[in-house]
Design a protein around this motif. Sequence first.
Motif, PDB file in Angstrom:
ATOM      1  N   THR A  30      17.126 -52.601 -86.960  1.00 35.99           N
ATOM      2  CA  THR A  30      17.475 -54.124 -87.641  1.00 35.99           C
ATOM      3  C   THR A  30      18.898 -54.028 -88.360  1.00 35.99           C
ATOM      4  OG1 THR A  30      15.001 -54.475 -87.926  1.00 35.99           O
ATOM      5  CG2 THR A  30      16.643 -56.073 -89.168  1.00 35.99           C
ATOM      6  N   SER A  31      19.581 -55.188 -88.146  1.00 38.44           N
ATOM      7  CA  SER A  31      20.986 -55.428 -88.781  1.00 38.44           C
ATOM      8  C   SER A  31      20.874 -55.339 -90.283  1.00 38.44           C
ATOM      9  CB  SER A  31      21.691 -56.600 -88.353  1.00 38.44           C
ATOM     10  OG  SER A  31      22.793 -56.628 -88.939  1.00 38.44           O
ATOM     11  N   MET A  32      21.556 -54.134 -90.838  1.00 40.64           N
ATOM     12  CA  MET A  32      21.679 -53.926 -92.489  1.00 40.64           C
ATOM     13  C   MET A  32      20.322 -53.807 -93.054  1.00 40.64           C
ATOM     14  SD  MET A  32      24.891 -54.241 -92.320  1.00 40.64           S
ATOM     15  CE  MET A  32      25.384 -54.876 -94.023  1.00 40.64           C
ATOM     16  N   ALA A  33      19.527 -53.096 -92.215  1.00 42.21           N
ATOM     17  CA  ALA A  33      18.221 -52.815 -92.812  1.00 42.21           C
ATOM     18  C   ALA A  33      17.821 -51.164 -92.448  1.00 42.21           C
ATOM     19  CB  ALA A  33      17.055 -53.721 -92.512  1.00 42.21           C
ATOM     20  N   THR A  34      16.756 -50.885 -92.896  1.00 37.72           N
ATOM     21  CA  THR A  34      16.119 -49.411 -92.490  1.00 37.72           C
ATOM     22  C   THR A  34      15.080 -49.512 -91.479  1.00 37.72           C
ATOM     23  OG1 THR A  34      17.011 -48.367 -94.606  1.00 37.72           O
ATOM     24  CG2 THR A  34      15.238 -47.303 -93.247  1.00 37.72           C
ATOM     25  N   SER A  35      15.250 -48.823 -90.544  1.00 38.87           N
ATOM     26  CA  SER A  35      14.170 -48.650 -89.439  1.00 38.87           C
ATOM     27  C   SER A  35      13.772 -47.420 -89.369  1.00 38.87           C
ATOM     28  CB  SER A  35      14.439 -49.416 -88.153  1.00 38.87           C
ATOM     29  OG  SER A  35      13.349 -49.342 -87.388  1.00 38.87           O
ATOM     30  N   THR A  36      12.476 -46.969 -89.361  1.00 42.31           N
ATOM     31  CA  THR A  36      12.101 -45.504 -89.087  1.00 42.31           C
ATOM     32  C   THR A  36      11.854 -45.347 -87.550  1.00 42.31           C
ATOM     33  OG1 THR A  36       9.791 -46.118 -89.663  1.00 42.31           O
ATOM     34  CG2 THR A  36      11.153 -45.330 -91.413  1.00 42.31           C
ATOM     35  N   THR A  37      12.016 -46.293 -86.684  1.00 42.42           N
ATOM     36  CA  THR A  37      11.591 -46.075 -85.272  1.00 42.42           C
ATOM     37  C   THR A  37      12.854 -45.147 -84.602  1.00 42.42           C
ATOM     38  OG1 THR A  37      10.579 -48.281 -85.041  1.00 42.42           O
ATOM     39  CG2 THR A  37      11.418 -47.258 -82.981  1.00 42.42           C
ATOM     40  N   VAL A  38      12.435 -43.970 -84.000  1.00 42.40           N
ATOM     41  CA  VAL A  38      13.244 -43.260 -83.300  1.00 42.40           C
ATOM     42  C   VAL A  38      13.040 -43.373 -81.511  1.00 42.40           C
ATOM     43  CG1 VAL A  38      13.743 -40.830 -82.593  1.00 42.40           C
ATOM     44  CG2 VAL A  38      13.273 -41.593 -84.964  1.00 42.40           C
ATOM     45  N   ASP A  39      14.002 -43.773 -80.856  1.00 40.19           N
ATOM     46  CA  ASP A  39      13.839 -43.897 -79.531  1.00 40.19           C
ATOM     47  C   ASP A  39      13.497 -42.772 -78.721  1.00 40.19           C
ATOM     48  OD1 ASP A  39      14.024 -46.824 -78.969  1.00 40.19           O
ATOM     49  OD2 ASP A  39      15.757 -46.446 -80.096  1.00 40.19           O
ATOM     50  N   PHE A  59      36.720 -66.839-111.603  1.00 36.01           N
ATOM     51  CA  PHE A  59      35.934 -66.463-110.863  1.00 36.01           C
ATOM     52  C   PHE A  59      35.684 -64.907-110.636  1.00 36.01           C
ATOM     53  CE2 PHE A  59      36.983 -70.570-109.576  1.00 36.01           C
ATOM     54  CZ  PHE A  59      35.514 -71.321-108.965  1.00 36.01           C
ATOM     55  N   THR A  60      34.749 -64.308-110.348  1.00 33.59           N
ATOM     56  CA  THR A  60      34.578 -62.840-110.054  1.00 33.59           C
ATOM     57  C   THR A  60      33.341 -62.744-109.184  1.00 33.59           C
ATOM     58  OG1 THR A  60      35.200 -62.384-112.614  1.00 33.59           O
ATOM     59  CG2 THR A  60      34.058 -60.821-111.241  1.00 33.59           C
ATOM     60  N   ILE A  61      33.980 -61.786-108.192  1.00 35.56           N
ATOM     61  CA  ILE A  61      33.123 -61.559-107.067  1.00 35.56           C
ATOM     62  C   ILE A  61      32.831 -59.852-106.916  1.00 35.56           C
ATOM     63  CG2 ILE A  61      32.640 -61.646-104.458  1.00 35.56           C
ATOM     64  CD1 ILE A  61      34.466 -64.179-104.462  1.00 35.56           C
ATOM     65  N   THR A  62      31.822 -59.627-106.939  1.00 35.83           N
ATOM     66  CA  THR A  62      31.337 -58.039-106.968  1.00 35.83           C
ATOM     67  C   THR A  62      31.045 -57.658-105.591  1.00 35.83           C
ATOM     68  OG1 THR A  62      30.891 -57.963-109.292  1.00 35.83           O
ATOM     69  CG2 THR A  62      30.137 -56.320-107.757  1.00 35.83           C
ATOM     70  N   ILE A  63      31.552 -56.890-104.723  1.00 34.23           N
ATOM     71  CA  ILE A  63      31.084 -56.656-103.516  1.00 34.23           C
ATOM     72  C   ILE A  63      30.691 -54.989-103.486  1.00 34.23           C
ATOM     73  CG2 ILE A  63      31.750 -56.078-101.130  1.00 34.23           C
ATOM     74  CD1 ILE A  63      31.636 -59.010-101.990  1.00 34.23           C
ATOM     75  N   PRO A  64      29.199 -54.593-103.095  1.00 28.60           N
ATOM     76  CA  PRO A  64      28.839 -53.380-103.223  1.00 28.60           C
ATOM     77  C   PRO A  64      29.567 -52.433-102.257  1.00 28.60           C
ATOM     78  CG  PRO A  64      27.384 -54.550-102.237  1.00 28.60           C
ATOM     79  CD  PRO A  64      28.303 -55.690-102.628  1.00 28.60           C
ATOM     80  N   LYS A  65      29.482 -51.093-102.396  1.00 32.21           N
ATOM     81  CA  LYS A  65      29.998 -50.240-101.219  1.00 32.21           C
ATOM     82  C   LYS A  65      28.643 -50.009-100.488  1.00 32.21           C
ATOM     83  CE  LYS A  65      30.750 -45.692-102.311  1.00 32.21           C
ATOM     84  NZ  LYS A  65      31.308 -44.312-102.798  1.00 32.21           N
ATOM     85  N   PHE A  66      28.804 -49.999 -99.344  1.00 29.10           N
ATOM     86  CA  PHE A  66      27.802 -49.905 -98.251  1.00 29.10           C
ATOM     87  C   PHE A  66      28.321 -49.060 -97.146  1.00 29.10           C
ATOM     88  CE2 PHE A  66      29.313 -53.695 -96.278  1.00 29.10           C
ATOM     89  CZ  PHE A  66      29.233 -53.328 -94.909  1.00 29.10           C
ATOM     90  N   VAL A  67      27.162 -48.500 -96.112  1.00 33.30           N
ATOM     91  CA  VAL A  67      27.361 -48.015 -95.048  1.00 33.30           C
ATOM     92  C   VAL A  67      26.301 -48.120 -94.192  1.00 33.30           C
ATOM     93  CG1 VAL A  67      26.682 -45.664 -95.570  1.00 33.30           C
ATOM     94  CG2 VAL A  67      28.336 -46.008 -93.607  1.00 33.30           C
ATOM     95  N   TYR A  68      26.320 -48.386 -92.871  1.00 36.17           N
ATOM     96  CA  TYR A  68      25.165 -48.619 -91.968  1.00 36.17           C
ATOM     97  C   TYR A  68      25.427 -47.982 -90.754  1.00 36.17           C
ATOM     98  CZ  TYR A  68      22.197 -51.523 -89.010  1.00 36.17           C
ATOM     99  OH  TYR A  68      21.299 -51.865 -87.946  1.00 36.17           O
ATOM    100  N   LEU A  69      24.313 -47.262 -90.071  1.00 34.25           N
ATOM    101  CA  LEU A  69      24.125 -46.510 -89.163  1.00 34.25           C
ATOM    102  C   LEU A  69      22.973 -47.163 -87.941  1.00 34.25           C
ATOM    103  CD1 LEU A  69      25.210 -44.339 -87.024  1.00 34.25           C
ATOM    104  CD2 LEU A  69      23.813 -42.551 -88.564  1.00 34.25           C
ATOM    105  N   ARG A  70      23.132 -47.531 -86.932  1.00 33.28           N
ATOM    106  CA  ARG A  70      22.088 -47.781 -85.913  1.00 33.28           C
ATOM    107  C   ARG A  70      22.321 -46.978 -84.776  1.00 33.28           C
ATOM    108  NH1 ARG A  70      20.456 -53.402 -83.515  1.00 33.28           N
ATOM    109  NH2 ARG A  70      18.856 -52.685 -81.661  1.00 33.28           N
ATOM    110  N   VAL A  71      21.679 -46.160 -84.310  1.00 35.05           N
ATOM    111  CA  VAL A  71      21.426 -45.637 -82.889  1.00 35.05           C
ATOM    112  C   VAL A  71      20.081 -46.117 -82.356  1.00 35.05           C
ATOM    113  CG1 VAL A  71      21.669 -43.576 -81.420  1.00 35.05           C
ATOM    114  CG2 VAL A  71      22.963 -43.799 -83.404  1.00 35.05           C
TER     115      VAL A  71
END
Length: 208
Positions: free
Chosen positions: A61-70, A45-57
């Motif tokens: 939306t979790s793990m997605a890009t949003s352009t809304t600025v509060d 078995f081989t499992i590949t996990i990509p490197k990621f970083v996520y920032l929300r303030v």
Amino acid sequence: MKKETLSRVVFCLAGLTMLPATAHAESRFVTGTSSPLTATANLDFTITIPKFVYLRVGTGTSMATSTTVDNLVYTVPAANVGDGTAISGTGGDLTGGQVTARVMGNNGTIAFSSSTLGAMSNGAGDTISWSQMNVGVNTNTSATALSHPSLVDGSTTSINLPTTSGTKVTNLDARWTFTYRNDNVVAAGTYGGVNANNGRVTYGVSMP
């Protein structure tokens, strides 16, 4: 044999010869008089996990890009200008000057920063320092709340976030509540705004 039939036979044989090259399992046939009679087969078995970083303030939306600025808005009653009474805001995804903050990453210690272009201005030469904004940090879903980097006029401050699993995974969030300290009597006007008069804080993350 007809050419069409011969072509089909050749095609099928060619497909069969390719199968062992793409398989990752095996079979074993065992015969004899031993008891018990055993056989083994392996499967890889081989499992590949990509490197990621996520920032929300704020809104996101979790793990997605949003352009809304509060936009957090503070209105000081005339009778309370500069008397030290903390002023609550409106706006934010959690309302009342409160926002959701979250940082996730999976490849080492994350540096988390906040940046401002300078003290907030009313466009007429008067300013309010970012030190007048208080940030209350409370836990949200993670056991440890995500800390807030200090707000400094015209500068960037950075903190290193703790990992939450092993030595590389960070998953932290918090509820940040911003209030205006209202410690000083300042000139009338509207300070900051929607990406105006130094009213925007830019948050950033950096991961190896």
